[in-house]
Design a protein around this motif. Structure first.
Motif, PDB file in Angstrom:
ATOM      1  N   GLN A 436     -10.486  -0.378  -9.494  1.00  0.00           N
ATOM      2  CA  GLN A 436     -11.283   0.835 -10.124  1.00  0.00           C
ATOM      3  C   GLN A 436     -11.209   2.071  -9.232  1.00  0.00           C
ATOM      4  O   GLN A 436     -10.776   3.318  -9.808  1.00  0.00           O
ATOM      5  CB  GLN A 436     -12.771   0.390 -10.014  1.00  0.00           C
ATOM      6  CG  GLN A 436     -13.661   1.556 -10.555  1.00  0.00           C
ATOM      7  CD  GLN A 436     -13.436   2.019 -12.094  1.00  0.00           C
ATOM      8  OE1 GLN A 436     -13.004   1.229 -12.790  1.00  0.00           O
ATOM      9  NE2 GLN A 436     -14.109   3.308 -12.386  1.00  0.00           N
ATOM     10  N   TRP A 437     -11.163   2.074  -8.047  1.00  0.00           N
ATOM     11  CA  TRP A 437     -10.838   3.357  -7.250  1.00  0.00           C
ATOM     12  C   TRP A 437      -9.321   3.967  -7.549  1.00  0.00           C
ATOM     13  O   TRP A 437      -9.268   4.982  -7.572  1.00  0.00           O
ATOM     14  CB  TRP A 437     -10.985   3.271  -5.890  1.00  0.00           C
ATOM     15  CG  TRP A 437     -10.680   4.533  -5.092  1.00  0.00           C
ATOM     16  CD1 TRP A 437     -12.021   5.519  -5.070  1.00  0.00           C
ATOM     17  CD2 TRP A 437      -9.779   5.169  -4.479  1.00  0.00           C
ATOM     18  NE1 TRP A 437     -11.382   6.678  -4.358  1.00  0.00           N
ATOM     19  CE2 TRP A 437      -9.995   6.541  -4.137  1.00  0.00           C
ATOM     20  CE3 TRP A 437      -8.365   4.598  -4.006  1.00  0.00           C
ATOM     21  CZ2 TRP A 437      -9.047   7.295  -3.428  1.00  0.00           C
ATOM     22  CZ3 TRP A 437      -7.507   5.244  -3.723  1.00  0.00           C
ATOM     23  CH2 TRP A 437      -7.902   6.730  -3.235  1.00  0.00           C
ATOM     24  N   ARG A 438      -8.597   2.833  -7.230  1.00  0.00           N
ATOM     25  CA  ARG A 438      -7.115   3.432  -7.400  1.00  0.00           C
ATOM     26  C   ARG A 438      -6.851   3.991  -9.031  1.00  0.00           C
ATOM     27  O   ARG A 438      -6.107   4.669  -9.080  1.00  0.00           O
ATOM     28  CB  ARG A 438      -5.993   2.075  -7.244  1.00  0.00           C
ATOM     29  CG  ARG A 438      -6.103   1.887  -5.718  1.00  0.00           C
ATOM     30  CD  ARG A 438      -5.361   0.462  -5.477  1.00  0.00           C
ATOM     31  NE  ARG A 438      -5.979  -0.739  -6.126  1.00  0.00           N
ATOM     32  CZ  ARG A 438      -5.328  -2.062  -6.177  1.00  0.00           C
ATOM     33  NH1 ARG A 438      -4.045  -2.215  -5.807  1.00  0.00           N
ATOM     34  NH2 ARG A 438      -6.014  -2.772  -6.644  1.00  0.00           N
ATOM     35  N   ARG A 439      -7.445   3.318  -9.760  1.00  0.00           N
ATOM     36  CA  ARG A 439      -7.396   3.832 -11.240  1.00  0.00           C
ATOM     37  C   ARG A 439      -7.978   5.225 -11.371  1.00  0.00           C
ATOM     38  O   ARG A 439      -7.432   6.062 -12.148  1.00  0.00           O
ATOM     39  CB  ARG A 439      -7.942   2.808 -12.196  1.00  0.00           C
ATOM     40  CG  ARG A 439      -7.693   2.965 -13.653  1.00  0.00           C
ATOM     41  CD  ARG A 439      -8.237   1.884 -14.441  1.00  0.00           C
ATOM     42  NE  ARG A 439      -9.872   2.100 -14.248  1.00  0.00           N
ATOM     43  CZ  ARG A 439     -10.481   2.614 -15.368  1.00  0.00           C
ATOM     44  NH1 ARG A 439      -9.908   3.300 -16.028  1.00  0.00           N
ATOM     45  NH2 ARG A 439     -11.899   2.719 -15.191  1.00  0.00           N
ATOM     46  N   GLY A 454      -1.461   6.863   6.662  1.00  0.00           N
ATOM     47  CA  GLY A 454      -1.855   8.232   6.460  1.00  0.00           C
ATOM     48  C   GLY A 454      -2.510   8.448   5.192  1.00  0.00           C
ATOM     49  O   GLY A 454      -2.965   9.616   5.100  1.00  0.00           O
ATOM     50  N   ASP A 455      -2.565   7.453   4.247  1.00  0.00           N
ATOM     51  CA  ASP A 455      -3.586   7.571   3.081  1.00  0.00           C
ATOM     52  C   ASP A 455      -4.312   6.552   2.734  1.00  0.00           C
ATOM     53  O   ASP A 455      -4.094   5.335   3.848  1.00  0.00           O
ATOM     54  CB  ASP A 455      -2.417   8.053   1.987  1.00  0.00           C
ATOM     55  CG  ASP A 455      -2.935   8.347   0.853  1.00  0.00           C
ATOM     56  OD1 ASP A 455      -4.397   8.739   0.707  1.00  0.00           O
ATOM     57  OD2 ASP A 455      -2.380   8.607  -0.223  1.00  0.00           O
ATOM     58  N   ILE A 456      -5.099   6.397   1.689  1.00  0.00           N
ATOM     59  CA  ILE A 456      -5.907   5.257   1.436  1.00  0.00           C
ATOM     60  C   ILE A 456      -5.009   3.929   0.900  1.00  0.00           C
ATOM     61  O   ILE A 456      -3.918   4.447   0.294  1.00  0.00           O
ATOM     62  CB  ILE A 456      -6.910   5.439   0.396  1.00  0.00           C
ATOM     63  CG1 ILE A 456      -7.625   6.723   0.522  1.00  0.00           C
ATOM     64  CG2 ILE A 456      -7.570   4.173  -0.090  1.00  0.00           C
ATOM     65  CD1 ILE A 456      -8.631   6.520   1.870  1.00  0.00           C
ATOM     66  N   ILE A 457      -5.202   2.766   1.484  1.00  0.00           N
ATOM     67  CA  ILE A 457      -4.110   1.727   1.158  1.00  0.00           C
ATOM     68  C   ILE A 457      -4.215   1.450  -0.403  1.00  0.00           C
ATOM     69  O   ILE A 457      -5.102   1.562  -0.942  1.00  0.00           O
ATOM     70  CB  ILE A 457      -4.501   0.369   1.861  1.00  0.00           C
ATOM     71  CG1 ILE A 457      -3.711  -0.575   1.878  1.00  0.00           C
ATOM     72  CG2 ILE A 457      -6.118  -0.169   1.559  1.00  0.00           C
ATOM     73  CD1 ILE A 457      -3.930  -1.692   2.799  1.00  0.00           C
ATOM     74  N   ARG A 458      -3.198   1.279  -0.763  1.00  0.00           N
ATOM     75  CA  ARG A 458      -2.777   1.029  -2.078  1.00  0.00           C
ATOM     76  C   ARG A 458      -2.437  -0.657  -2.776  1.00  0.00           C
ATOM     77  O   ARG A 458      -2.599  -0.863  -3.963  1.00  0.00           O
ATOM     78  CB  ARG A 458      -1.772   1.749  -2.821  1.00  0.00           C
ATOM     79  CG  ARG A 458      -2.359   3.379  -2.707  1.00  0.00           C
ATOM     80  CD  ARG A 458      -3.655   3.803  -3.409  1.00  0.00           C
ATOM     81  NE  ARG A 458      -3.584   5.078  -4.118  1.00  0.00           N
ATOM     82  CZ  ARG A 458      -3.635   6.306  -3.171  1.00  0.00           C
ATOM     83  NH1 ARG A 458      -3.576   6.199  -2.059  1.00  0.00           N
ATOM     84  NH2 ARG A 458      -3.703   7.250  -3.832  1.00  0.00           N
ATOM     85  N   ARG A 459      -2.028  -1.013  -1.742  1.00  0.00           N
ATOM     86  CA  ARG A 459      -1.273  -2.603  -2.237  1.00  0.00           C
ATOM     87  C   ARG A 459      -1.581  -3.574  -0.941  1.00  0.00           C
ATOM     88  O   ARG A 459      -1.581  -3.050   0.134  1.00  0.00           O
ATOM     89  CB  ARG A 459      -0.031  -2.580  -2.589  1.00  0.00           C
ATOM     90  CG  ARG A 459       0.888  -1.805  -1.545  1.00  0.00           C
ATOM     91  CD  ARG A 459       2.382  -1.565  -2.130  1.00  0.00           C
ATOM     92  NE  ARG A 459       2.369  -0.674  -3.041  1.00  0.00           N
ATOM     93  CZ  ARG A 459       2.948  -0.536  -4.482  1.00  0.00           C
ATOM     94  NH1 ARG A 459       3.599  -1.751  -4.755  1.00  0.00           N
ATOM     95  NH2 ARG A 459       2.782   0.248  -5.366  1.00  0.00           N
ATOM     96  N   PHE A 460      -1.629  -4.624  -1.102  1.00  0.00           N
ATOM     97  CA  PHE A 460      -1.290  -5.724  -0.179  1.00  0.00           C
ATOM     98  C   PHE A 460      -0.062  -6.160   0.145  1.00  0.00           C
ATOM     99  O   PHE A 460       1.000  -6.045  -0.908  1.00  0.00           O
ATOM    100  CB  PHE A 460      -2.267  -6.990  -0.680  1.00  0.00           C
ATOM    101  CG  PHE A 460      -3.035  -7.947   0.194  1.00  0.00           C
ATOM    102  CD1 PHE A 460      -3.696  -7.131   1.335  1.00  0.00           C
ATOM    103  CD2 PHE A 460      -3.117  -9.202   0.253  1.00  0.00           C
ATOM    104  CE1 PHE A 460      -4.728  -7.703   2.076  1.00  0.00           C
ATOM    105  CE2 PHE A 460      -4.114 -10.094   1.170  1.00  0.00           C
ATOM    106  CZ  PHE A 460      -4.905  -9.338   2.206  1.00  0.00           C
ATOM    107  N   PRO A 461       0.434  -6.491   1.294  1.00  0.00           N
ATOM    108  CA  PRO A 461       1.615  -6.666   1.590  1.00  0.00           C
ATOM    109  C   PRO A 461       2.173  -7.999   1.035  1.00  0.00           C
ATOM    110  O   PRO A 461       1.323  -9.144   0.829  1.00  0.00           O
ATOM    111  CB  PRO A 461       1.963  -6.954   3.235  1.00  0.00           C
ATOM    112  CG  PRO A 461       0.396  -6.999   3.527  1.00  0.00           C
ATOM    113  CD  PRO A 461      -0.523  -6.386   2.718  1.00  0.00           C
ATOM    114  N   TYR A 462       3.416  -8.423   0.572  1.00  0.00           N
ATOM    115  CA  TYR A 462       3.859  -9.737  -0.194  1.00  0.00           C
ATOM    116  C   TYR A 462       3.777 -10.531   1.323  1.00  0.00           C
ATOM    117  O   TYR A 462       3.800 -10.398   2.332  1.00  0.00           O
ATOM    118  CB  TYR A 462       5.250  -9.238  -0.310  1.00  0.00           C
ATOM    119  CG  TYR A 462       5.285  -8.665  -1.555  1.00  0.00           C
ATOM    120  CD1 TYR A 462       4.830  -8.951  -2.999  1.00  0.00           C
ATOM    121  CD2 TYR A 462       6.090  -7.496  -1.446  1.00  0.00           C
ATOM    122  CE1 TYR A 462       4.810  -8.203  -4.094  1.00  0.00           C
ATOM    123  CE2 TYR A 462       6.472  -6.789  -2.808  1.00  0.00           C
ATOM    124  CZ  TYR A 462       5.554  -7.052  -3.952  1.00  0.00           C
ATOM    125  OH  TYR A 462       5.553  -6.000  -5.063  1.00  0.00           O
TER     126      TYR A 462
END
Length: 488
Positions: A436-439, A454-462
């Motif tokens: 929801q926040w990313r959207r 340096g920014d809000i995390i957007r994804r989990f590493p593979y």
């Protein structure tokens, strides 16, 4: 009765492993008395249990940190690493393996056997489970194997774009709805279904009602995927308008969720963590500034439901990544034994429907959106009726009445809605809250103190194993690289 689903999960796992291990080595010694197929009620249970275990304990609190609804400052540093984006190998590896190697493999078997047996309702359930799993996967990782993921002839499946995966989710939901038939005398997987079976979170009285609810869940998931596609820039306006008129989850009794129980063995995994390591007290999860600031601003009655007062008798919060001062802990109203894993809820769908109205993607305009928004808020508050943290009727009505988006600007109405969505998803719905926040980018977040990005995390590493074993991997994108659905 709740004990049955744990037994079914173990039995289903044993049967699944048994059938897969004999294919190549023991064909010449086939036992005529051995089972060659698995009852779908035994297959569906372990899929739901394993997925839910990952959602609640493996990733749930971590993603709640990422959305800055929870903070870990009271944990004496136990959870500082994930809150500050220092991610070890085990979380991504366990999540990837749970979804692909465990859940999706069982779903593929369930779908194949249902098709061969001529049971369209079980096949529909398998397709919806597959859609749920792939929706979670792309929201967690971004690009991911989809089109070739379950092809046993392909050792290194390609990574599909996020748009392709989300469109695949939409297609799976459509195929499932076309197959599902509540009037069919051959029922779906009924007894083992933890969503809508007799022992499920939203129990059905009969297989026909069960399939009606699965259809609503499929349409709801399709709607969610289409709204992400629209946010990413895909032209899906007509599809959103079409699904908007289809039956979706509307009441608390139709929520798609996995139940947990008061007995220790079947309790919510997050409560089990507290029970094992802190005597059942919450010393690890606390209020984070963005969420509490919004709740205080509107005198949200859920404040005392979500959180306890700090040591000084006040509701306080901390900045993400910090650990000084006395702060309100997350309440055991949320971190309790029988708190369910809510995957799709009526409140979530109502608030998303209101958003579609404001955006002009569905009829109703902002006047209709206001009524749907108020219904969504009411559902969010009503969830606690008869449970710890119940909110009084007068407090509910006073809170709901303050919101009037009918005469706001579109931007103002959307922000009001996005704030309500963010607050609604703060109760152990980590992936949904982070998505929801990313959207929406509501509310404003700041990078946690001491963060490695340096920014809000957007994804989990593979998973490291996927990167090392699949020659068609795409490497490890920067963890603060925005997802495609963010529309950047």
């Amino acid at each position: 009765m709740k004990k049955k689903w744990i037994y079914a999960a173990l039995l289903g796992a044993a049967l699944t492993f048994g059938t897969s291990s004999c294919d190549k080595f023991l064909d010449i010694n086939t036992d005529p008395n051995a089972a060659t197929t698995v009852d779908p009620s035994f297959l569906i249970t372990p899929i739901q249990v394993r997925m839910s275990s990952n959602r609640t304990i493996e990733t749930g609190p971590v993603f709640q940190f990422y959305a800055q609804q929870w903070a870990s400052g009271g944990s004496a540093g136990v959870f500082f690493d994930p809150e500050r984006y220092n991610i070890g190998v085990f979380g991504p590896r366990n999540t990837w393996n749970t979804y692909y190697n465990s859940c999706l493999n069982n779903v593929a078997l369930m779908e194949l056997q249902a098709r061969e047996a001529g049971n369209p309702n079980v096949e529909a359930q398998a397709k919806i489970m597959k859609a749920i799993l792939f929706y979670d996967i792309t929201c967690i990782f971004g690009e991911a194997p989809y089109s070739e993921a379950l092809n046993v002839e392909i050792q290194g499946p390609k990574f599909d774009s996020q748009e392709e995966v989300l469109r695949g989710v939409v297609t799976l939901c459509e195929e499932a709805v076309a197959l599902a038939d509540p009037s069919n005398p051959i029922p779906g997987a009924f007894s083992g279904d933890l969503f809508y079976g007799p022992s499920g979170w939203s129990p059905s009285s009969a297989p026909a009602q069960q399939m009606e609810r699965w259809i609503k869940a499929a349409n709801s998931l399709k709607f969610k995927a289409l709204m992400l596609l629209h946010n990413g820039g895909a032209n899906v306006s007509a599809e959103i308008a079409a699904v908007f008129n289809q039956p979706m989850i509307e009441t608390l009794g139709e929520d798609l969720a996995v139940p947990y129980a008061e007995e220790v063995n079947n309790a919510n995994p997050v409560w089990k963590l507290l029970n094992l390591y802190s005597g059942g007290e919450n010393v690890w999860f606390e209020a984070c500034d963005p969420l509490m600031d919004l709740m205080k601003e509107s005198n949200d009655p859920r404040l005392a439901t979500y959180f306890d007062q700090d040591g000084n008798g006040a509701f306080t919060s901390r900045q993400s990544g910090t650990n000084t001062g006395s702060v309100s802990p997350l309440s055991l109203n949320i971190l309790r034994r029988a708190f369910p894993d809510r995957i799709i809820t009526a409140s979530e769908i109502a608030l998303l429907r209101a958003e579609a109205m404001v955006l002009g993607l569905a009829p109703g305009g902002q006047a209709g959106a206001q009524e749907e928004m108020r219904r969504g808020i009411s559902l969010s508050l009503d969830f606690f009726d008869g449970k710890p943290g119940q909110i009084g009727a007068a407090a509910k009505q006073t809170y709901i009445n303050q919101f009037n988006i009918a005469n706001q600007s579109q931007a103002g109405a959307l922000r009001t809605l996005h704030v309500q969505q963010y607050i609604d998803l703060a109760s152990l719905r980590g992936l949904e809250a982070w998505t929801q926040w990313r959207r929406t980018k509501v509310p404003d977040l700041t990078v946690p103190a001491g963060a490695l990005l340096g920014d809000i995390i957007r994804r989990f590493p593979y998973a490291d194993e996927e990167i090392s074993s699949n020659p068609n991997n795409i490497g490890q994108p920067a963890l603060d690289l925005p997802m495609w659905f963010e529309g950047n």
